[in-house]
Motif scaffolding. Sequence first.
Motif, PDB file in Angstrom:
ATOM      1  N   ARG A  90      16.582  67.777  31.481  1.00  0.00           N
ATOM      2  CA  ARG A  90      17.136  66.692  30.677  1.00  0.00           C
ATOM      3  C   ARG A  90      17.815  67.227  29.412  1.00  0.00           C
ATOM      4  N   GLY A  91      19.007  66.728  29.132  1.00  0.00           N
ATOM      5  CA  GLY A  91      19.742  67.098  27.930  1.00  0.00           C
ATOM      6  C   GLY A  91      20.509  68.400  28.024  1.00  0.00           C
ATOM      7  N   ARG A  92      20.498  69.060  29.177  1.00  0.00           N
ATOM      8  CA  ARG A  92      21.192  70.343  29.333  1.00  0.00           C
ATOM      9  C   ARG A  92      22.421  70.188  30.208  1.00  0.00           C
ATOM     10  N   SER A  93      23.365  71.117  30.024  1.00  0.00           N
ATOM     11  CA  SER A  93      24.552  71.139  30.860  1.00  0.00           C
ATOM     12  C   SER A  93      24.912  72.590  31.135  1.00  0.00           C
ATOM     13  N   TYR A  94      25.795  72.779  32.093  1.00  0.00           N
ATOM     14  CA  TYR A  94      26.227  74.118  32.510  1.00  0.00           C
ATOM     15  C   TYR A  94      27.663  74.309  32.071  1.00  0.00           C
ATOM     16  N   HIS A  95      27.969  75.476  31.526  1.00  0.00           N
ATOM     17  CA  HIS A  95      29.342  75.831  31.152  1.00  0.00           C
ATOM     18  C   HIS A  95      29.602  77.230  31.676  1.00  0.00           C
ATOM     19  N   GLY A  96      30.488  77.342  32.657  1.00  0.00           N
ATOM     20  CA  GLY A  96      30.787  78.640  33.240  1.00  0.00           C
ATOM     21  C   GLY A  96      32.265  78.805  33.491  1.00  0.00           C
ATOM     22  N   THR A  97      32.624  79.960  34.021  1.00  0.00           N
ATOM     23  CA  THR A  97      34.002  80.234  34.401  1.00  0.00           C
ATOM     24  C   THR A  97      34.023  80.659  35.861  1.00  0.00           C
ATOM     25  N   LEU A  98      35.150  80.412  36.509  1.00  0.00           N
ATOM     26  CA  LEU A  98      35.330  80.777  37.910  1.00  0.00           C
ATOM     27  C   LEU A  98      36.658  81.494  38.082  1.00  0.00           C
ATOM     28  N   SER A  99      36.679  82.469  38.959  1.00  0.00           N
ATOM     29  CA  SER A  99      37.932  83.145  39.280  1.00  0.00           C
ATOM     30  C   SER A  99      38.816  82.179  40.072  1.00  0.00           C
ATOM     31  N   PRO A 100      40.126  82.355  40.006  1.00  0.00           N
ATOM     32  CA  PRO A 100      41.017  81.491  40.786  1.00  0.00           C
ATOM     33  C   PRO A 100      40.725  81.612  42.278  1.00  0.00           C
ATOM     34  N   GLY A 101      40.883  80.496  42.991  1.00  0.00           N
ATOM     35  CA  GLY A 101      40.658  80.480  44.433  1.00  0.00           C
ATOM     36  C   GLY A 101      39.638  79.432  44.838  1.00  0.00           C
ATOM     37  N   GLN A 102      39.192  79.531  46.101  1.00  0.00           N
ATOM     38  CA  GLN A 102      38.258  78.571  46.690  1.00  0.00           C
ATOM     39  C   GLN A 102      36.822  78.875  46.266  1.00  0.00           C
ATOM     40  N   HIS A 103      36.081  77.817  45.912  1.00  0.00           N
ATOM     41  CA  HIS A 103      34.666  77.934  45.567  1.00  0.00           C
ATOM     42  C   HIS A 103      33.934  76.705  46.102  1.00  0.00           C
ATOM     43  N   VAL A 104      32.635  76.868  46.339  1.00  0.00           N
ATOM     44  CA  VAL A 104      31.792  75.758  46.773  1.00  0.00           C
ATOM     45  C   VAL A 104      30.695  75.581  45.733  1.00  0.00           C
ATOM     46  N   ILE A 105      30.642  74.388  45.150  1.00  0.00           N
ATOM     47  CA  ILE A 105      29.610  74.039  44.176  1.00  0.00           C
ATOM     48  C   ILE A 105      28.554  73.245  44.921  1.00  0.00           C
ATOM     49  N   SER A 106      27.308  73.690  44.830  1.00  0.00           N
ATOM     50  CA  SER A 106      26.199  72.999  45.489  1.00  0.00           C
ATOM     51  C   SER A 106      25.189  72.574  44.440  1.00  0.00           C
ATOM     52  N   LEU A 107      24.711  71.343  44.572  1.00  0.00           N
ATOM     53  CA  LEU A 107      23.684  70.826  43.686  1.00  0.00           C
ATOM     54  C   LEU A 107      22.509  70.365  44.521  1.00  0.00           C
ATOM     55  N   ASN A 108      21.307  70.623  44.032  1.00  0.00           N
ATOM     56  CA  ASN A 108      20.127  70.006  44.633  1.00  0.00           C
ATOM     57  C   ASN A 108      19.165  69.666  43.518  1.00  0.00           C
ATOM     58  N   VAL A 109      18.318  68.706  43.795  1.00  0.00           N
ATOM     59  CA  VAL A 109      17.398  68.175  42.793  1.00  0.00           C
ATOM     60  C   VAL A 109      15.975  68.485  43.204  1.00  0.00           C
ATOM     61  N   ALA A 110      15.209  68.988  42.254  1.00  0.00           N
ATOM     62  CA  ALA A 110      13.789  69.235  42.503  1.00  0.00           C
ATOM     63  C   ALA A 110      12.991  68.305  41.602  1.00  0.00           C
ATOM     64  N   PRO A 111      11.993  67.659  42.069  1.00  0.00           N
ATOM     65  CA  PRO A 111      11.354  67.747  43.378  1.00  0.00           C
ATOM     66  C   PRO A 111      11.915  66.773  44.406  1.00  0.00           C
ATOM     67  N   SER A 112      13.024  66.133  44.150  1.00  0.00           N
ATOM     68  CA  SER A 112      13.619  65.162  45.066  1.00  0.00           C
ATOM     69  C   SER A 112      14.409  65.877  46.165  1.00  0.00           C
ATOM     70  N   PRO A 113      14.619  65.231  47.306  1.00  0.00           N
ATOM     71  CA  PRO A 113      15.403  65.851  48.376  1.00  0.00           C
ATOM     72  C   PRO A 113      16.914  65.697  48.198  1.00  0.00           C
ATOM     73  N   GLY A 114      17.385  65.210  47.047  1.00  0.00           N
ATOM     74  CA  GLY A 114      18.812  64.982  46.853  1.00  0.00           C
ATOM     75  C   GLY A 114      19.612  66.268  46.771  1.00  0.00           C
ATOM     76  N   SER A 115      20.788  66.280  47.426  1.00  0.00           N
ATOM     77  CA  SER A 115      21.686  67.429  47.338  1.00  0.00           C
ATOM     78  C   SER A 115      23.106  66.975  47.629  1.00  0.00           C
ATOM     79  N   THR A 116      24.069  67.782  47.149  1.00  0.00           N
ATOM     80  CA  THR A 116      25.474  67.505  47.411  1.00  0.00           C
ATOM     81  C   THR A 116      26.265  68.790  47.247  1.00  0.00           C
ATOM     82  N   THR A 117      27.426  68.871  47.875  1.00  0.00           N
ATOM     83  CA  THR A 117      28.314  70.021  47.716  1.00  0.00           C
ATOM     84  C   THR A 117      29.724  69.524  47.440  1.00  0.00           C
ATOM     85  N   LYS A 118      30.495  70.356  46.784  1.00  0.00           N
ATOM     86  CA  LYS A 118      31.885  70.028  46.484  1.00  0.00           C
ATOM     87  C   LYS A 118      32.709  71.304  46.618  1.00  0.00           C
ATOM     88  N   ARG A 119      33.795  71.229  47.359  1.00  0.00           N
ATOM     89  CA  ARG A 119      34.728  72.356  47.477  1.00  0.00           C
ATOM     90  C   ARG A 119      35.756  72.219  46.359  1.00  0.00           C
TER      91      ARG A 119
END
Length: 142
Positions: A90-119
């Motif tokens: 709670r109250g945190r965020s992610y700040h990163g950098t990515l090289s140019p090109g295709q990437h897959v971002i995946s999220l999952n929640v613990a302890p819940s079974p929720g997950s999602t991906t984004k290309r």
Amino acid sequence: MKRNVIHNGLSLLGMKRYNCHICGLLIVALACFTFSGCQTSSTGASVSTASMAAPSKNAGRLPIRRAANFGDNFVLNVSIDGASVASLVRGRSYHGTLSPGQHVISLNVAPSPGSTTKRLTVQVGQTYSFTAMWKGQRLVLL
């Protein structure tokens, strides 16, 4: 002349050397773990540099934040291209950098079974800002 006292088949002198080596290895292992390429962003999110591009004008920026109503007891785990880069509470965020090109971002929640991906196709110098939130019972990245 030194005498080694044998106790249950082990030399006490040998045990001291063995314990000393174990302590040394533990100290080295802890030091490696502490300095293993992780850094803390200004918001406190753990950021791995393994799959991230070095900050430069050729990289794309990727901030991901948790929605305010995400839930107090959930941890949002963020992975990029299969490598874990952050665990957001709670109250945190992610700040990163990515090289140019295709990437897959995946999220999952613990302890819940929720997950999602984004290309994502990253362009030089662009910022791709997302918010993780619940839409009904589904985890989404908007």
